[in-house]
Design an enzyme around this catalytic site. Structure first.
Site, mmCIF file in Angstrom:
data_model
loop_
_atom_site.group_PDB
_atom_site.id
_atom_site.type_symbol
_atom_site.label_atom_id
_atom_site.label_comp_id
_atom_site.label_asym_id
_atom_site.label_seq_id
_atom_site.Cartn_x
_atom_site.Cartn_y
_atom_site.Cartn_z
ATOM 1 N N GLY A 164 10.773 3.952 -9.607
ATOM 2 C CA GLY A 164 11.285 4.634 -8.430
ATOM 3 C C GLY A 164 10.478 4.245 -7.216
ATOM 4 O O GLY A 164 9.866 3.181 -7.167
ATOM 5 N N CYS A 165 10.446 5.114 -6.246
ATOM 6 C CA CYS A 165 9.742 4.859 -4.990
ATOM 7 C C CYS A 165 8.248 4.682 -5.240
ATOM 8 O O CYS A 165 7.622 5.492 -5.924
ATOM 9 C CB CYS A 165 9.982 6.023 -4.031
ATOM 10 S SG CYS A 165 9.090 5.853 -2.485
ATOM 11 N N PHE A 166 7.683 3.633 -4.670
ATOM 12 C CA PHE A 166 6.255 3.382 -4.904
ATOM 13 C C PHE A 166 5.354 4.447 -4.306
ATOM 14 O O PHE A 166 4.229 4.615 -4.740
ATOM 15 C CB PHE A 166 5.816 1.989 -4.480
ATOM 16 C CG PHE A 166 6.286 1.451 -3.158
ATOM 17 C CD1 PHE A 166 6.452 2.238 -2.032
ATOM 18 C CD2 PHE A 166 6.563 0.096 -3.043
ATOM 19 C CE1 PHE A 166 6.869 1.711 -0.823
ATOM 20 C CE2 PHE A 166 6.982 -0.453 -1.837
ATOM 21 C CZ PHE A 166 7.141 0.361 -0.726
#
Length: 190
Positions: free
Chosen positions: A20-22
């Site tokens: 997902g989003c870092f």
């Protein structure tokens, strides 16, 4: 005599994870004892030197990742993976929550044969234990070239804890990690 001559060298290892989003992963892994650095970036795509804007289109094939340098004498690669499988959903192909696209896929980029073996073992253990109601779709691949993300993505949660996405998405993942892995939290975050 060199002042560093009495110091013992630390053999650090790398772990590269996408889930997902870092920003979510970075915020968690920065708080783990034995982790020396966490860099948000991109890996696994075809275009060299991708930008955030190009990765967000999904056209480059890159995943948002965190590249972690850690001391295996303090925290193991297996520990890092156990955290990874708690803080994201490894059963959803190409999305996490409201984030959709191949850039949000669940992926472990391994840096050695040992890491590859451990990653496969952990996934098999999860599948055998039926931890999730669906199958784990996490990809396990040899680490490709890793590109650091733009500077404004680094240390994002630390710099913007009150930003909407951070409050709604990052903070709950961080709280989940802190509740389940208290023993692994670095003293300066405890």
């Amino acid at each position: 005599m060199n002042e560093n001559s009495n110091k013992t060298a630390i053999d650090l290892e790398r772990a590269t994870l996408g889930g997902g989003c870092f920003w979510c992963l970075e915020a968690v892994y920065q708080q783990i004892q034995g982790v020396h650095s966490v860099v948000s970036g991109y890996a696994g795509g075809a275009r060299p030197n991708p930008s955030y804007e190009s990765v967000c289109t999904g056209a480059t094939g890159h995943a948002e990742i965190v590249d972690i340098l850690f001391d295996p004498q303090v925290v193991s690669f297996r520990d890092l993976l156990e955290i990874f499988f708690v803080i994201h959903d490894p059963t959803t192909l190409n999305y996490q929550g409201n984030d959709h696209g191949t850039q949000y896929r669940s992926v472990i980029f391994t840096h050695s044969a040992e890491q590859n073996q451990i990653a496969h073992e952990v996934v098999k253990e999860l599948e055998d234990a039926k931890i999730y109601s669906a199958s784990v779709v996490t990809q396990i691949e040899a680490a490709p070239i890793i590109y650091p993300a733009e500077e404004y993505h680094q240390n994002y949660f630390q710099q913007h804890p009150n930003q909407g996405y951070c409050m709604a998405v990052v903070a709950p993942k961080l709280a989940k990690f802190r509740a389940k892995f208290k023993a692994l939290i670095a003293p300066n975050y405890a």
